[in-house]
Write a protein that holds these residues in place. Structure first.
Motif, PDB file in Angstrom:
ATOM      1  N   LYS A 265      23.055 -22.081  29.034  1.00 41.89           N
ATOM      2  CA  LYS A 265      21.899 -21.961  29.732  1.00 41.89           C
ATOM      3  C   LYS A 265      21.711 -20.464  30.050  1.00 41.89           C
ATOM      4  O   LYS A 265      20.682 -19.935  29.967  1.00 41.89           O
ATOM      5  CB  LYS A 265      21.803 -22.650  31.013  1.00 41.89           C
ATOM      6  N   ARG A 266      22.682 -19.896  30.465  1.00 45.52           N
ATOM      7  CA  ARG A 266      22.591 -18.241  30.565  1.00 45.52           C
ATOM      8  C   ARG A 266      22.286 -17.463  29.280  1.00 45.52           C
ATOM      9  O   ARG A 266      21.426 -16.852  29.665  1.00 45.52           O
ATOM     10  CB  ARG A 266      24.000 -17.708  31.267  1.00 45.52           C
ATOM     11  N   ARG A 267      22.880 -17.792  28.330  1.00 42.94           N
ATOM     12  CA  ARG A 267      22.679 -17.381  26.991  1.00 42.94           C
ATOM     13  C   ARG A 267      21.371 -17.661  26.421  1.00 42.94           C
ATOM     14  O   ARG A 267      20.617 -16.687  25.647  1.00 42.94           O
ATOM     15  CB  ARG A 267      23.763 -17.426  25.949  1.00 42.94           C
ATOM     16  N   PHE A 268      20.980 -18.782  26.719  1.00 48.29           N
ATOM     17  CA  PHE A 268      19.508 -19.285  26.085  1.00 48.29           C
ATOM     18  C   PHE A 268      18.479 -18.333  26.946  1.00 48.29           C
ATOM     19  O   PHE A 268      17.398 -18.001  26.126  1.00 48.29           O
ATOM     20  CB  PHE A 268      19.333 -20.971  26.233  1.00 48.29           C
ATOM     21  N   LYS A 269      18.765 -18.497  28.309  1.00 51.52           N
ATOM     22  CA  LYS A 269      17.715 -17.638  29.129  1.00 51.52           C
ATOM     23  C   LYS A 269      17.598 -16.146  28.479  1.00 51.52           C
ATOM     24  O   LYS A 269      16.483 -15.514  28.548  1.00 51.52           O
ATOM     25  CB  LYS A 269      18.185 -18.051  30.561  1.00 51.52           C
ATOM     26  N   LEU A 270      18.630 -15.442  28.372  1.00 48.53           N
ATOM     27  CA  LEU A 270      18.779 -14.239  28.094  1.00 48.53           C
ATOM     28  C   LEU A 270      18.141 -13.960  26.662  1.00 48.53           C
ATOM     29  O   LEU A 270      17.461 -12.904  26.544  1.00 48.53           O
ATOM     30  CB  LEU A 270      20.373 -13.825  28.001  1.00 48.53           C
ATOM     31  N   ALA A 271      18.548 -14.750  25.775  1.00 47.23           N
ATOM     32  CA  ALA A 271      17.852 -14.796  24.495  1.00 47.23           C
ATOM     33  C   ALA A 271      16.314 -14.779  24.303  1.00 47.23           C
ATOM     34  O   ALA A 271      15.481 -14.318  23.761  1.00 47.23           O
ATOM     35  CB  ALA A 271      18.576 -15.559  23.437  1.00 47.23           C
ATOM     36  N   THR A 272      15.822 -15.980  25.087  1.00 44.42           N
ATOM     37  CA  THR A 272      14.415 -16.338  25.073  1.00 44.42           C
ATOM     38  C   THR A 272      13.510 -15.874  26.065  1.00 44.42           C
ATOM     39  O   THR A 272      12.329 -16.189  25.875  1.00 44.42           O
ATOM     40  CB  THR A 272      14.442 -18.146  24.614  1.00 44.42           C
ATOM     41  N   GLY A 273      14.179 -15.730  27.224  1.00 44.97           N
ATOM     42  CA  GLY A 273      13.314 -15.186  28.512  1.00 44.97           C
ATOM     43  C   GLY A 273      13.119 -16.755  29.011  1.00 44.97           C
ATOM     44  O   GLY A 273      12.257 -16.605  29.954  1.00 44.97           O
ATOM     45  N   LEU A 274      13.309 -17.964  28.588  1.00 48.77           N
ATOM     46  CA  LEU A 274      13.017 -19.335  29.453  1.00 48.77           C
ATOM     47  C   LEU A 274      14.256 -20.162  29.581  1.00 48.77           C
ATOM     48  O   LEU A 274      15.174 -19.791  28.641  1.00 48.77           O
ATOM     49  CB  LEU A 274      12.038 -20.030  28.445  1.00 48.77           C
ATOM     50  N   SER A 275      14.222 -20.850  30.488  1.00 53.18           N
ATOM     51  CA  SER A 275      15.398 -21.889  30.630  1.00 53.18           C
ATOM     52  C   SER A 275      15.409 -22.981  29.545  1.00 53.18           C
ATOM     53  O   SER A 275      14.216 -23.012  28.848  1.00 53.18           O
ATOM     54  CB  SER A 275      15.322 -22.399  31.816  1.00 53.18           C
ATOM     55  N   PRO A 276      16.487 -23.533  28.924  1.00 52.86           N
ATOM     56  CA  PRO A 276      16.130 -24.589  28.055  1.00 52.86           C
ATOM     57  C   PRO A 276      15.289 -25.831  28.412  1.00 52.86           C
ATOM     58  O   PRO A 276      14.398 -25.846  27.299  1.00 52.86           O
ATOM     59  CB  PRO A 276      17.496 -25.098  27.879  1.00 52.86           C
ATOM     60  N   MET A 277      15.083 -26.001  29.437  1.00 53.58           N
ATOM     61  CA  MET A 277      14.228 -27.015  29.849  1.00 53.58           C
ATOM     62  C   MET A 277      12.745 -26.582  29.846  1.00 53.58           C
ATOM     63  O   MET A 277      11.688 -27.160  29.360  1.00 53.58           O
ATOM     64  CB  MET A 277      14.574 -27.475  31.271  1.00 53.58           C
ATOM     65  N   GLU A 278      12.479 -25.281  30.340  1.00 55.38           N
ATOM     66  CA  GLU A 278      11.180 -24.650  30.066  1.00 55.38           C
ATOM     67  C   GLU A 278      10.670 -24.478  28.591  1.00 55.38           C
ATOM     68  O   GLU A 278       9.624 -24.711  28.506  1.00 55.38           O
ATOM     69  CB  GLU A 278      11.089 -23.126  30.795  1.00 55.38           C
ATOM     70  N   TYR A 279      11.737 -24.111  27.881  1.00 55.72           N
ATOM     71  CA  TYR A 279      11.634 -24.197  26.494  1.00 55.72           C
ATOM     72  C   TYR A 279      11.169 -25.257  25.767  1.00 55.72           C
ATOM     73  O   TYR A 279       9.980 -25.257  25.075  1.00 55.72           O
ATOM     74  CB  TYR A 279      12.765 -23.463  25.687  1.00 55.72           C
ATOM     75  N   VAL A 280      11.745 -26.458  26.101  1.00 52.76           N
ATOM     76  CA  VAL A 280      11.451 -27.701  25.635  1.00 52.76           C
ATOM     77  C   VAL A 280       9.855 -28.301  26.031  1.00 52.76           C
ATOM     78  O   VAL A 280       9.148 -28.620  25.394  1.00 52.76           O
ATOM     79  CB  VAL A 280      12.525 -28.742  26.096  1.00 52.76           C
ATOM     80  N   LEU A 281       9.722 -27.727  27.320  1.00 56.04           N
ATOM     81  CA  LEU A 281       8.406 -28.237  27.863  1.00 56.04           C
ATOM     82  C   LEU A 281       7.209 -27.286  27.189  1.00 56.04           C
ATOM     83  O   LEU A 281       6.301 -27.921  26.834  1.00 56.04           O
ATOM     84  CB  LEU A 281       8.306 -27.713  29.464  1.00 56.04           C
ATOM     85  N   THR A 282       7.513 -25.974  26.700  1.00 55.64           N
ATOM     86  CA  THR A 282       6.251 -25.328  26.157  1.00 55.64           C
ATOM     87  C   THR A 282       6.257 -25.969  24.691  1.00 55.64           C
ATOM     88  O   THR A 282       5.133 -26.052  24.152  1.00 55.64           O
ATOM     89  CB  THR A 282       6.591 -23.972  26.101  1.00 55.64           C
ATOM     90  N   LEU A 283       7.294 -26.279  23.882  1.00 52.09           N
ATOM     91  CA  LEU A 283       7.307 -26.875  22.804  1.00 52.09           C
ATOM     92  C   LEU A 283       6.517 -28.138  22.717  1.00 52.09           C
ATOM     93  O   LEU A 283       5.670 -28.608  21.859  1.00 52.09           O
ATOM     94  CB  LEU A 283       8.521 -27.308  22.093  1.00 52.09           C
ATOM     95  N   ARG A 284       6.681 -28.814  23.910  1.00 50.95           N
ATOM     96  CA  ARG A 284       6.004 -30.362  23.954  1.00 50.95           C
ATOM     97  C   ARG A 284       4.437 -30.034  24.402  1.00 50.95           C
ATOM     98  O   ARG A 284       3.738 -30.972  23.763  1.00 50.95           O
ATOM     99  CB  ARG A 284       6.678 -31.039  25.073  1.00 50.95           C
ATOM    100  N   LEU A 285       4.346 -28.891  24.804  1.00 53.18           N
ATOM    101  CA  LEU A 285       2.875 -28.882  25.301  1.00 53.18           C
ATOM    102  C   LEU A 285       2.043 -28.581  24.164  1.00 53.18           C
ATOM    103  O   LEU A 285       1.008 -28.781  24.031  1.00 53.18           O
ATOM    104  CB  LEU A 285       2.675 -28.098  26.507  1.00 53.18           C
TER     105      LEU A 285
END
Length: 344
Positions: A265-285
């Protein structure tokens, strides 16, 4: 409100990265103020009460973005003090920033500001205000796709991705509009500021301009599709792009990465600017937006297709992120697709 005994002068800054539609669109809209409403309603044209002109480093014909060519009418000069200066859309990479050296323009804008001038920036034009330090500790906005770049480049600015219009600075002399056609919102604001809301409403009616009252959110691409350099995170990005509608996708991503949940979760947020769950949410939307644009299936079916069993929860999340309900989004953007489909 201002003195109607003379037209106000609005200078439109032109650079090699300017786009012709915004430059000449502003020329046409501002020139119509005071002139076109009487023409259309009485048959007798009025006098234009705004004088727009194109400002540049010199008076030489200027090649601009997309193969355009403009003829400047005024050069940058220390003693030139128009009523307003507009810095309109600049076409550059949202990940790298502008590649043109704008030092002369930035220095002139700083001097103009210090002499009490009003600066209005549309879309990426706000970047020049940031380069001049005019956005330090100020609210700001720009095109939704460039807000991350603005926030990184000018960390003391408070960048508002959803706002279509922001006023800031001493005397509210900094005016910023978002992206795309929000330069029209900025034009209406300037007209209302100098000549009143009634005059701005007339111009909106003449030119069929709709105020973007829902902000930029309905138009924004919620997720950045660029793959990150962290190989383990990039692998999970690729997987979730195809499997976002599965149950517990984040847990699968953690397992796939081979990292502990906390490290992932730390590396994902550092790499993408989003938490993994936020990233999934944006893809779904984003997928939900596509379904709403291209089909007439029920909202609960849309929710299920993107991974939500609870349609009400899906609708709440959609409105929080997009700014309007799924049904409103379908009405706003589905009609264009239907019209295009019927015409073909």
């Amino acid at each position: 409100m201002t003195d109607r005994t003379r037209p106000i002068e609005v200078a439109l800054l032109a650079t090699p990265e300017s786009t012709g539609s915004t430059l000449y669109g502003m020329v046409d809209v501002l020139s119509s103020v005071g002139r076109d409403w009487p023409l259309l309603t009485t048959g007798q044209a009025g006098e234009s009460i705004i004088r727009p002109l194109i400002l540049s480093r010199d008076l030489e014909p200027l090649p601009i973005a997309n193969g355009g060519l403009v003829q400047p009418q005024q050069r940058l000069a220390e003693d030139y003090q128009p009523d307003v200066v507009c810095v309109l859309e600049l076409f550059f990479d949202p990940f790298r920033g502008p590649q043109t050296d704008y030092s002369p323009e930035v220095e002139w804008l700083k001097g103009y500001w210090q002499r009490g001038g009003i600066i209005a920036a549309a879309c990426t034009g706000a970047y020049l205000l940031g380069q001049g330090g005019l956005l330090d500790d100020q609210d700001a906005t720009t095109h939704w796709a460039y807000c991350d770049l603005m926030a990184r480049s000018f960390p003391s600015a408070r960048v508002h991705p959803n706002r279509v219009l922001v006023t800031a600075g001493l005397g509210q002399r900094l005016i910023m509009a978002g992206g795309g056609t929000s330069w029209m919102d900025m034009a209406l604001y300037l007209i209302a500021r100098f000549f009143g809301v009634e005059e701005a409403t007339r111009v909106a009616k003449v030119n069929l301009i709709d105020w973007h009252e829902n902000g930029q959110q309905p138009y924004a691409m919620l997720s950045q599709t660029r793959q990150v350099e962290d190989a383990r995170i990039a692998e999970t990005q690729t997987w979730v792009a195809q499997h976002y509608n599965q149950r517990s996708p984040v847990a699968t991503m953690v397992t796939m990465s081979g990292l502990s949940e906390r490290s992932f979760k730390r590396r994902f947020k550092l790499a993408t600017g989003l938490s993994p769950m936020e990233y999934v949410l944006t893809l779904r939307l984003e997928e939900a937006k596509h379904i709403l644009e291209t089909s007439d299936v029920a909202i609960d079916v849309v929710a299920e297709e993107v991974g939500y069993q609870d349609a009400a929860f899906f609708s709440r999340k959609f409105q929080q992120k997009v700014g309007i309900t799924p049904a409103q989004y379908r009405r706003k953007f589905g009609g264009l697709r239907r019209l295009a489909g019927a015409s073909t």
